[in-house]
Design an enzyme around this catalytic site. Sequence first.
Site, PDB file in Angstrom:
ATOM      1  N   LYS A  11       0.845  -1.213   0.000  1.00  0.00           N
ATOM      2  CA  LYS A  11       0.000   0.000   0.000  1.00  0.00           C
ATOM      3  C   LYS A  11       0.875   1.255   0.000  1.00  0.00           C
ATOM      4  O   LYS A  11       2.018   1.251   0.504  1.00  0.00           O
ATOM      5  CB  LYS A  11      -0.973   0.024   1.184  1.00  0.00           C
ATOM      6  CG  LYS A  11      -0.365   0.273   2.569  1.00  0.00           C
ATOM      7  CD  LYS A  11      -0.330   1.731   3.008  1.00  0.00           C
ATOM      8  CE  LYS A  11       0.592   1.895   4.186  1.00  0.00           C
ATOM      9  NZ  LYS A  11       1.021   2.977   4.801  1.00  0.00           N
ATOM     10  N   VAL A  97      10.941  -4.434   3.305  1.00  0.00           N
ATOM     11  CA  VAL A  97      10.610  -4.630   4.720  1.00  0.00           C
ATOM     12  C   VAL A  97      10.843  -3.325   5.493  1.00  0.00           C
ATOM     13  O   VAL A  97      11.807  -2.605   5.210  1.00  0.00           O
ATOM     14  CB  VAL A  97      11.479  -5.782   5.293  1.00  0.00           C
ATOM     15  CG1 VAL A  97      11.217  -5.978   6.777  1.00  0.00           C
ATOM     16  CG2 VAL A  97      11.200  -7.074   4.541  1.00  0.00           C
ATOM     17  N   GLY A 100       7.190   1.406   5.162  1.00  0.00           N
ATOM     18  CA  GLY A 100       6.017   2.284   5.082  1.00  0.00           C
ATOM     19  C   GLY A 100       5.019   1.807   4.049  1.00  0.00           C
ATOM     20  O   GLY A 100       4.092   2.530   3.682  1.00  0.00           O
ATOM     21  N   GLY A 103       3.905  -3.983   4.334  1.00  0.00           N
ATOM     22  CA  GLY A 103       4.224  -5.351   3.905  1.00  0.00           C
ATOM     23  C   GLY A 103       3.707  -6.408   4.875  1.00  0.00           C
ATOM     24  O   GLY A 103       3.039  -7.357   4.461  1.00  0.00           O
ATOM     25  N   GLY A 104       3.988  -6.243   6.171  1.00  0.00           N
ATOM     26  CA  GLY A 104       3.553  -7.225   7.177  1.00  0.00           C
ATOM     27  C   GLY A 104       2.032  -7.283   7.266  1.00  0.00           C
ATOM     28  O   GLY A 104       1.449  -8.379   7.357  1.00  0.00           O
ATOM     29  N   ASP A 138      -3.398  -1.433  10.025  1.00  0.00           N
ATOM     30  CA  ASP A 138      -3.502  -1.356   8.559  1.00  0.00           C
ATOM     31  C   ASP A 138      -4.099  -2.623   7.941  1.00  0.00           C
ATOM     32  O   ASP A 138      -4.321  -2.663   6.724  1.00  0.00           O
ATOM     33  CB  ASP A 138      -2.104  -1.145   7.938  1.00  0.00           C
ATOM     34  CG  ASP A 138      -1.619   0.295   8.087  1.00  0.00           C
ATOM     35  OD1 ASP A 138      -2.449   1.176   8.376  1.00  0.00           O
ATOM     36  OD2 ASP A 138      -0.407   0.524   7.905  1.00  0.00           O
TER      37      ASP A 138
HETATM   38  O1  C5P Z   1      -1.456  -1.155  14.893  1.00  0.00           O
HETATM   39  P1  C5P Z   1      -0.007  -1.413  14.696  1.00  0.00           P
HETATM   40  O2  C5P Z   1       0.501  -2.563  15.510  1.00  0.00           O
HETATM   41  O3  C5P Z   1       0.365  -1.554  13.246  1.00  0.00           O
HETATM   42  O4  C5P Z   1       0.767  -0.117  15.193  1.00  0.00           O
HETATM   43  C1  C5P Z   1       2.153  -0.102  15.435  1.00  0.00           C
HETATM   44  C2  C5P Z   1       2.497   1.067  16.345  1.00  0.00           C
HETATM   45  O5  C5P Z   1       2.303   2.304  15.666  1.00  0.00           O
HETATM   46  C3  C5P Z   1       1.641   1.192  17.584  1.00  0.00           C
HETATM   47  O6  C5P Z   1       2.159   0.442  18.635  1.00  0.00           O
HETATM   48  C4  C5P Z   1       1.689   2.678  17.894  1.00  0.00           C
HETATM   49  O7  C5P Z   1       2.904   3.003  18.528  1.00  0.00           O
HETATM   50  C5  C5P Z   1       1.750   3.287  16.498  1.00  0.00           C
HETATM   51  N1  C5P Z   1       0.421   3.689  15.973  1.00  0.00           N
HETATM   52  C6  C5P Z   1      -0.234   4.790  16.531  1.00  0.00           C
HETATM   53  N2  C5P Z   1      -1.450   5.179  16.010  1.00  0.00           N
HETATM   54  C7  C5P Z   1      -1.985   4.524  14.954  1.00  0.00           C
HETATM   55  C8  C5P Z   1      -1.344   3.410  14.389  1.00  0.00           C
HETATM   56  C9  C5P Z   1      -0.131   3.026  14.926  1.00  0.00           C
HETATM   57  O8  C5P Z   1       0.254   5.424  17.479  1.00  0.00           O
HETATM   58  N3  C5P Z   1      -3.162   4.954  14.462  1.00  0.00           N
END
Ligand code: C5P
Length: 290
Positions: A11, A97, A100, A103-104, A138
């Site tokens: 994305k 990897v 941004g 990928g995961g 995501d």
């Molecule tokens: O949801 P995900 O595990 O992908 O998010 C990774 C990290 O990114 C979270 O632990 C947080 O620190 C940050 N994050 C955030 N606000 C979001 C998405 C991600 O602060 N809307």
Amino acid sequence: MTSITVNAPAKLNLTLDVLGKRVDGYHEVKMVMQSVALADELTLTLGPGEGLTLSTNLGFLPVNGKNLAVVAALCLQRECGIAWEHLNIDLKKKIPVCAGTAGGSADAAAVLRGLNELLQLNLSPERLAQIGEEVGSDVPYCVLGGTALAEGRGERVTTLPAIPFCWVVMAKPDFPVSTPELFARLDGQRLRCHPDTTGLVTALREQDLHGVARRLFNVFEEILPQRKREQVEELKQTLLDNGALGACMTGTGPTVFGLFESGEIAQQAYEAVKRLPVEAFLTYTIPSNI
Ligand code: C5P
């Protein structure tokens, strides 16, 4: 059927805005997302034996519960009360990897879509997206793909009119970024500018690719430490100098991308960025992941 192969498209963020910090520690975001053809390939195979294994072409990736593909399979198993004997996820990684480009999350979403088909669960895309929420912010978007607005912590997804087809050149510079770290840096600063999300959505409705390209904007560019910010700026300028309609960083970076109407010009821009110390990709937009 004992095996299925599914694509996990990368994305891009056409826009990324952060509106504030939430009480749960996450941030309220507003982002226009876009899928591209550059994709990981996952083969899910059921067989005799027990448990869940992951094999991959990239030796440094985790193959345990730290890999979102494994987390997604376990979440689906728990949510739907399903059982399998042995499941292997073979992950052919093509998306860069920590770049941004989700990928995961894309891999996790592909596991949900693939298992839904392999095990004939008949879950709707919306239900799969809901299960994906537990795996990462995501993942719901990555289940659906295409052009979409993501709000909340990223999990509230509204489909938008698909971007007019265009070519995309992506370049990942050689420095690491940490998503939690960048969110923390953002908390300590006042953002000077925000994207024109409404204008970009209008341009999508009018199928105005130039209008979309003019409004590409990511608040995290401003948040990067100075040297990294300069590198991102230089890469964007290289893409623009080589004919991009617009250029921007995606997610928390460091990948930068440019949009192109002409395949020939995109190819030339790709050749130009390939000469720099970056991982370069030439790809194009796709309308959906389903
Ligand atoms: O949801 P995900 O595990 O992908 O998010 C990774 C990290 O990114 C979270 O632990 C947080 O620190 C940050 N994050 C955030 N606000 C979001 C998405 C991600 O602060 N809307």
